[in-house]
Scaffold this active site. Sequence first.
Site, PDB file in Angstrom:
ATOM      1  N   SER A  84      77.955   9.405  19.724  1.00 20.15           N
ATOM      2  CA  SER A  84      75.905   9.039  19.504  1.00 20.15           C
ATOM      3  C   SER A  84      76.075   7.991  20.848  1.00 20.15           C
ATOM      4  O   SER A  84      76.811   7.512  21.529  1.00 20.15           O
ATOM      5  CB  SER A  84      75.792   8.282  18.499  1.00 20.15           C
ATOM      6  N   LYS A  85      74.817   7.841  20.884  1.00 18.85           N
ATOM      7  CA  LYS A  85      74.382   7.007  22.518  1.00 18.85           C
ATOM      8  C   LYS A  85      74.839   6.190  22.434  1.00 18.85           C
ATOM      9  O   LYS A  85      75.698   5.312  23.486  1.00 18.85           O
ATOM     10  CB  LYS A  85      72.700   7.539  21.806  1.00 18.85           C
ATOM     11  N   ARG A  86      74.900   5.690  20.754  1.00 20.07           N
ATOM     12  CA  ARG A  86      75.353   3.701  20.345  1.00 20.07           C
ATOM     13  C   ARG A  86      76.958   3.933  21.174  1.00 20.07           C
ATOM     14  O   ARG A  86      77.867   2.473  21.825  1.00 20.07           O
ATOM     15  CB  ARG A  86      75.908   3.565  19.141  1.00 20.07           C
ATOM     16  N   HIS A  87      78.278   4.741  21.446  1.00 25.12           N
ATOM     17  CA  HIS A  87      79.371   4.894  21.964  1.00 25.12           C
ATOM     18  C   HIS A  87      78.945   5.037  23.230  1.00 25.12           C
ATOM     19  O   HIS A  87      80.081   4.842  23.834  1.00 25.12           O
ATOM     20  CB  HIS A  87      79.887   5.864  21.627  1.00 25.12           C
ATOM     21  N   GLY A  88      78.350   5.249  23.755  1.00 27.90           N
ATOM     22  CA  GLY A  88      77.792   4.825  25.628  1.00 27.90           C
ATOM     23  C   GLY A  88      77.754   6.391  26.113  1.00 27.90           C
ATOM     24  O   GLY A  88      77.214   6.934  25.368  1.00 27.90           O
TER      25      GLY A  88
END
Length: 467
Positions: free
Chosen positions: A239-243
């Site tokens: 997801s987005k939070r992984h980059g």
Amino acid sequence: DMSRPVVTRIAPSPTGSMHIGTARTALFNHLYARRHGGKFLIRVEDTDRERSTQENVDILFQGFAWLGLASDEEPVYQAQRADRHREVVDELVQRGAAFRCWMTPEETEAAREVARAEGRALRSTWRDRTDGDPSQPHVIRFRTPDDQPVVVVDAVQGEVSFPSKDLDDLVLLRSSGEPTYNLAVVVDDHDMGISHVIRGDDHLNNTPRQALIYDAMDWERPVFAHVPLIHGPDGKKLSKRHGATSVAEYADQGYLPEAMRNYLARLGWSHGDDELFSDAQAESWFDLEHIGRAPARLDFDKLNHVNGWWIRQADDERLAALVQQVRAGRGDVVADADLPRLIRAIPMVKDRADTLIALADQLAFALLNRPLAIAEKPAAQLTDEARARLARLSDRLAGLETWDAAFLDDSLKGFADAEEVGMGKIGPPLRAALTGGVASPDIAKTLAALGKAESLGRMADVLSPQA
Ligand code: GLU
């Protein structure tokens, strides 16, 4: 059927960005087609009219172009095929495999309740009725077998069996006349001659429904291969939070397309311990047997390692053009006159950069505007004594006719001997004059990369500062 020609496809929906998982699925399909001398096709699943803007379609094709993946035939647009989808629905009705259903939303809800209580999926009350009025709004549903296993042989997941009682009487055609997703996918895959459907395992649950439609049409099912989705470094769904999750972000972060292909090929598939390989190797090795059943984790250290390796393989002129793009993105235009200097500097730094961003940063020293702004620390190196020595060095360098790193290294050592000082008295002030404190390679390489005129010019700026 082993004699069937291999045709694979990627079937993305235009959502406004290309997910990295789509890029990997496309690559797997492309590699599989190449391995077997087959075709790789692109189908745009653009039935969501709101999201399927021209801009979003363009974004998809920009992603494919950047990745170096192209359809071997004209891309297919699903929304343009609605008439053909309806034709197949008619055929299914004629075959008795589908039926018209006039259930109201309330009746559907009630039937769902009953189904839930009985531990099975929805069955329409219209399966066997013939008294409906075709002029009244209705849907067309698939007649799902009451209770039998639907067995899907998957090249990655193995044999997967789905009880048909858990599959509802799928709507194939909405009352608006719009074909539904699973129906459209099957018709398009069949008409495109798709032999192998390699896709994310988020579609595994659609597969029994699709398999039943193939069977009802007496169409040969494709080989299915459901690939576990990519996970983030923490093992959770990406997801987005992984980059970065979109292809464009990787491009912006300075990854080379060939490095992305190399890295993505290894993300969920393996060929022994091979980590670094060419497209040709991947095309000759790729198989479905070595796709893992466990989700692959994105590993940015590995990606950087692969990218750094590909940067070192890349042609210097191409890298220079890419560094120009990075700088242009920051509003820094590289003047034509500075380009040869940029190209000369690349071999001196390319083994230290893992991304094009890092490469651009390592090359900043070559593109500084004169006179240089000199940082405080290096400025402190420019004592009167050091300047006097720099002036003598400048005279000596001005007389050189050869200007390469090895020769310059010798010249600097010869100068140090003549001055009866160590290199420690020469390197730091010279570097201050040449770079102003910006990161730079070994001093002889820095001189070589800058070239004679630029080196002497930067030294002169320090020796006779403008008032
Ligand atoms: N359009 C689907 C998606 O974007 C893919 C359908 C398929 O591969 O069968 O996930």
